[in-house]
Design a protein around this motif. Structure first.
Motif, mmCIF file in Angstrom:
data_model
loop_
_atom_site.group_PDB
_atom_site.id
_atom_site.type_symbol
_atom_site.label_atom_id
_atom_site.label_comp_id
_atom_site.label_asym_id
_atom_site.label_seq_id
_atom_site.Cartn_x
_atom_site.Cartn_y
_atom_site.Cartn_z
ATOM 1 N N GLY A 29 0.858 -1.131 -0.090
ATOM 2 C CA GLY A 29 0.098 0.030 -0.080
ATOM 3 C C GLY A 29 0.750 1.370 0.017
ATOM 4 N N LEU A 30 1.990 1.078 -0.209
ATOM 5 C CA LEU A 30 2.959 2.426 -0.079
ATOM 6 C C LEU A 30 2.412 3.190 -1.459
ATOM 7 N N ASP A 31 2.459 4.415 -1.198
ATOM 8 C CA ASP A 31 1.991 5.521 -2.136
ATOM 9 C C ASP A 31 3.224 6.419 -2.303
ATOM 10 N N PRO A 32 3.870 6.124 -3.696
ATOM 11 C CA PRO A 32 5.100 6.919 -3.804
ATOM 12 C C PRO A 32 4.775 8.333 -3.924
ATOM 13 N N GLU A 33 3.517 8.591 -4.210
ATOM 14 C CA GLU A 33 3.292 10.103 -4.431
ATOM 15 C C GLU A 33 3.383 11.016 -3.345
ATOM 16 N N GLU A 236 8.536 6.505 -11.194
ATOM 17 C CA GLU A 236 8.214 6.090 -9.852
ATOM 18 C C GLU A 236 7.083 6.868 -9.317
ATOM 19 N N ALA A 237 7.010 8.137 -9.445
ATOM 20 C CA ALA A 237 5.995 8.833 -8.883
ATOM 21 C C ALA A 237 5.788 10.303 -9.716
ATOM 22 N N ARG A 238 4.810 10.637 -10.001
ATOM 23 C CA ARG A 238 4.533 11.665 -10.888
ATOM 24 C C ARG A 238 5.162 13.185 -10.141
ATOM 25 N N ALA A 239 4.708 13.112 -8.742
ATOM 26 C CA ALA A 239 5.217 14.244 -7.824
ATOM 27 C C ALA A 239 6.695 14.588 -8.228
ATOM 28 N N ALA A 240 7.312 13.196 -8.073
ATOM 29 C CA ALA A 240 8.943 13.490 -8.204
ATOM 30 C C ALA A 240 9.261 13.841 -9.582
ATOM 31 N N ALA A 241 8.839 13.207 -10.497
ATOM 32 C CA ALA A 241 8.978 13.505 -11.918
ATOM 33 C C ALA A 241 8.920 14.876 -12.091
ATOM 34 N N ILE A 242 7.901 15.318 -11.864
ATOM 35 C CA ILE A 242 7.438 16.801 -12.294
ATOM 36 C C ILE A 242 8.420 17.649 -11.546
ATOM 37 N N ARG A 243 9.280 17.496 -10.492
ATOM 38 C CA ARG A 243 10.223 18.117 -9.841
ATOM 39 C C ARG A 243 11.738 17.888 -10.578
ATOM 40 N N GLU A 244 12.063 16.611 -11.094
ATOM 41 C CA GLU A 244 13.393 16.237 -11.118
ATOM 42 C C GLU A 244 13.612 15.629 -12.491
ATOM 43 N N ALA A 245 12.531 15.182 -13.230
ATOM 44 C CA ALA A 245 12.590 14.315 -14.461
ATOM 45 C C ALA A 245 12.838 15.191 -15.635
ATOM 46 N N ALA A 251 11.043 17.498 -22.730
ATOM 47 C CA ALA A 251 9.877 17.331 -23.888
ATOM 48 C C ALA A 251 8.721 18.069 -23.718
ATOM 49 N N GLY A 252 8.380 18.636 -22.507
ATOM 50 C CA GLY A 252 7.331 19.442 -22.387
ATOM 51 C C GLY A 252 6.059 18.949 -21.800
ATOM 52 N N TRP A 253 6.293 18.842 -20.369
ATOM 53 C CA TRP A 253 5.482 17.989 -19.814
ATOM 54 C C TRP A 253 3.677 18.586 -19.868
ATOM 55 N N ASP A 254 3.469 19.710 -20.135
ATOM 56 C CA ASP A 254 2.026 19.838 -20.389
ATOM 57 C C ASP A 254 1.554 19.575 -21.625
ATOM 58 N N ASP A 255 2.580 19.512 -22.452
ATOM 59 C CA ASP A 255 2.088 19.072 -23.955
ATOM 60 C C ASP A 255 2.298 17.669 -24.053
ATOM 61 N N LEU A 256 2.841 17.032 -23.195
ATOM 62 C CA LEU A 256 2.748 15.450 -23.079
ATOM 63 C C LEU A 256 1.312 15.071 -22.557
ATOM 64 N N PHE A 257 1.132 15.571 -21.204
ATOM 65 C CA PHE A 257 0.120 15.199 -20.550
ATOM 66 C C PHE A 257 -1.240 15.987 -20.667
ATOM 67 N N HIS A 258 -1.138 17.000 -21.296
ATOM 68 C CA HIS A 258 -2.470 17.993 -21.684
ATOM 69 C C HIS A 258 -2.937 18.263 -20.366
ATOM 70 N N GLY A 260 -3.505 16.467 -17.907
ATOM 71 C CA GLY A 260 -3.936 15.433 -17.019
ATOM 72 C C GLY A 260 -3.268 15.053 -16.066
ATOM 73 N N PRO A 261 -3.536 13.787 -15.379
ATOM 74 C CA PRO A 261 -2.584 13.270 -14.457
ATOM 75 C C PRO A 261 -1.212 12.926 -14.398
ATOM 76 N N GLY A 262 -0.969 12.941 -15.847
ATOM 77 C CA GLY A 262 0.618 12.707 -15.893
ATOM 78 C C GLY A 262 0.755 11.236 -16.129
ATOM 79 N N PRO A 263 2.102 10.959 -16.235
ATOM 80 C CA PRO A 263 2.508 9.338 -16.568
ATOM 81 C C PRO A 263 1.912 8.364 -15.627
ATOM 82 N N THR A 264 1.804 7.110 -15.830
ATOM 83 C CA THR A 264 1.687 6.009 -14.954
ATOM 84 C C THR A 264 2.747 6.078 -13.879
ATOM 85 N N ASN A 265 2.337 5.645 -12.472
ATOM 86 C CA ASN A 265 3.374 5.508 -11.572
ATOM 87 C C ASN A 265 3.850 4.083 -11.476
#
Length: 306
Positions: A29-33, A236-245, A251-258, A260-265
């Motif tokens: 049940g660990l939530d990486p977010e 691993e986690a969207r919260a970490a990716a949007i800070r550090e990936a 590549a344009g986070w907003d353009d990629l995920f429009h 939305g919630p972002g990539p699958t964690n």
């Protein structure tokens, strides 16, 4: 317990043991977010990282240094220590070599993802890099797929040949190649200190899985926007990716995920809640997170106790 009385536990997990520790944490049940973010402080020698995490039974913190000049001195680029504490009392329990823990848990995280993203009969691994992470990822990929062939791509010929020689002792056909080797890859792993893309993302076959693990900086990337836009993306986690990936941000986070919630964690992937297409590359971008260190350290401490 004083620092002098703390046991120092060797980091001896196999890739499979470390992978199972990561999966157990997620399945429990660990939530990486919700994991605390990494703190980074610039220091004269490079970067100092502080990575805390807490679980039901244990708490831990890694203090790591990233010193770009260390390899020229014959020293590891990443140094550090990991302190494991009892969760209910916060009593210190054990110390670990932080760099050794990183060298084990990062390939394990990649293996957890690629066990679900790579084609079952993946045989050809193209591996960028020749450091500890490259060797660790070779072992981890061998643990999850029936590899028969390795292509090493690196800036320095000597270390590349050494890694290829090592792979031959493991029964692989191994060569030193160029970046365009990705055109014939089943799995691509990028484990480098590169700040700019390593290869043309248009060359990667639709059936291939790619892991980019070398950077946690928003201005650095190992894969280009072409690959990111072609791929199904996992983190691993969207919260970490949007800070550090940086691979995704460039590549344009907003353009990629429009918006939305972002990539699958990774938790969604492990729980089977993710779509894994077979008509485009699957890209796993990791930045390294503190909960992964804690999961592996807890397992090592459990096995160490009499």
């Amino acid at each position: 317990m004083t620092a002098d009385e703390l046991p120092t536990i060797a980091v001896t997990s196999t890739p499979t043991e470390a992978m199972e520790a990561i999966e157990r944490a997620l399945l429990a049940g660990l939530d990486p977010e919700g994991v605390p973010p990494r703190s980074s402080v610039a220091v004269p020698a490079g970067e100092l990282l502080l990575m805390p995490a807490a679980g039901p039974s244990h708490v831990g913190v890694k203090i790591a240094g990233v010193a770009a000049g260390n390899p020229a001195r014959g020293l590891p680029r990443i140094t550090g220590s990991y302190l494991l504490l009892d969760g209910p009392t916060l009593r210190p329990l054990a110390l670990f070599d932080g760099a050794a823990l990183t060298a084990v848990r990062t390939p394990a995280v990649t293996a957890v993802a690629l066990r679900r993203l790579a084609v079952p009969d993946a045989a050809h691994l193209v591996l960028f890099g020749t450091g500890p992470q490259a060797y660790g990822h070779l072992d981890a990929m061998l643990a999850i797929r029936p590899l028969t062939r390795l292509t090493v791509v690196a800036r320095s010929a000597g270390p590349a040949r050494a890694l290829a020689d090592h792979a031959r002792t493991l029964g692989l056909t191994a060569t030193v190649g160029k970046p365009d080797a990705v055109a014939d890859a089943d799995i691509v792993v990028c484990a480098t200190t590169a700040r700019d893309p390593l290869f043309d993302g248009a060359l990667v076959p639709a059936h291939a899985a790619v892991a980019a693990v070398g950077s946690h900086e928003p201005a650095a990337r190992e894969v280009d926007g072409t690959l990111v836009r072609r791929s199904a993306v996992y983190v691993e986690a969207r919260a970490a990716a949007i800070r550090e990936a940086g691979d995704l941000l460039a590549a344009g986070w907003d353009d990629l995920f429009h918006g939305g919630p972002g990539p699958t964690n990774l938790a969604e992937l492990v729980h089977g809640r993710a779509t894994v297409p077979d008509d485009r590359p699957r890209l796993f971008k990791s930045v390294g997170m503190s909960w992964e260190d804690l999961a592996v350290a807890v397992e090592l401490h459990r096995r160490h106790r009499p």
